[in-house]
Design a protein around this motif. Structure first.
Motif, PDB file in Angstrom:
ATOM      1  N   LYS A  38      -0.949  -2.834  -3.478  1.00 17.80           N
ATOM      2  CA  LYS A  38      -1.020  -1.754  -4.466  1.00 17.80           C
ATOM      3  C   LYS A  38       0.334  -1.497  -5.121  1.00 17.80           C
ATOM      4  CE  LYS A  38      -2.860   1.039  -1.471  1.00 17.80           C
ATOM      5  NZ  LYS A  38      -3.379   2.238  -0.807  1.00 17.80           N
TER       6      LYS A  38
ATOM      7  N   ARG B 204       3.301  -1.429  -9.569  1.00 19.58           N
ATOM      8  CA  ARG B 204       4.323  -0.386  -9.670  1.00 19.58           C
ATOM      9  C   ARG B 204       5.720  -1.003  -9.601  1.00 19.58           C
ATOM     10  NH1 ARG B 204       2.447   2.872  -5.896  1.00 19.58           N
ATOM     11  NH2 ARG B 204       3.629   1.881  -4.241  1.00 19.58           N
TER      12      ARG B 204
ATOM     13  N   PRO C  38       3.159  -0.161   1.321  1.00 21.92           N
ATOM     14  CA  PRO C  38       1.929   0.102   0.574  1.00 21.92           C
ATOM     15  C   PRO C  38       1.146  -1.161   0.235  1.00 21.92           C
ATOM     16  CG  PRO C  38       3.828   0.378  -0.843  1.00 21.92           C
ATOM     17  CD  PRO C  38       4.344   0.081   0.540  1.00 21.92           C
TER      18      PRO C  38
END
Length: 196
Positions: free
Chosen positions: A18, A22, A15
């Protein structure tokens, strides 16, 4: 000759950037859990596994154990400050949030007590800054004439309660913290994390 992976063995697509926020949040949450279960000496690899990231990802975000510990402490203090800033907050409510973090992060309490005595930790100066922030947050709600109003008494009480926060389970640590507040004659609201 290089073999191509069989379709079932393919990794999910990366990913990219991004995922950074997280991954960082997952590492802090995992560190809180692993430290609470196994103490600060738990292997960093266990934290990476719990967060479901590789060790390289852990080290990209946190170059050493002290940086990871500081991130968890920072999150704890921010929640106490947010609870204190809430309009309806009273001292008992803010103490409930503080007590939740004490029971949840008992390993950090041990770190702060040990390092304050030995004076050789890189996190000690940062921990002292965080302690000052907690004191300011609590003092905002300390009524005039409160038993902990005298200089030094408020944080001495916090230190005394944190010293009582021991035990094999989160429930036992919370029970001991509440007993310590009760013995000090201080009312504590519901023990829970702050939710905006």
């Amino acid at each position: 000759m290089t073999q191509s992976p069989v379709p079932d063995e393919r990794r999910p697509p990366n990913p990219g950037p991004k995922a950074a926020a997280r991954n960082r949040a997952a590492l802090v949450a995992a560190a809180r859990e692993v430290y609470a279960e196994h103490g600060l000496d738990a292997p960093l690899s266990a934290i990476a596994r719990r967060a479901q990231v590789g060790q390289g990802v852990l080290y990209r975000h946190f170059p050493d154990r002290a940086a990871l510990s500081a991130a968890v402490l920072e999150e704890n203090v921010c929640q106490v400050e947010e609870a204190a800033a809430a309009e309806e907050a009273g001292l008992a409510g803010v103490l409930g949030v503080l007590t939740w973090h004490m029971a949840e992060s008992a390993a950090f309490i041990g770190l702060l007590h040990v390092d304050a005595e030995s004076g050789d930790s890189g996190i000690l100066p940062y921990a002292l800054v965080l302690s000052g922030r907690v004191e300011r947050a609590l003092r905002r709600h300390l009524p005039d004439g409160h038993r902990l109003e005298a200089a030094g008494d408020l944080m001495l009480a916090v230190d005394m309660v944190s010293g009582a926060v021991t035990g094999p389970s989160r429930e036992e640590r919370e029970r001991r913290a509440l007993a310590a507040w009760r013995l000090l004659g201080v009312e504590v609201g519901p023990v829970r994390p702050f939710e905006a």
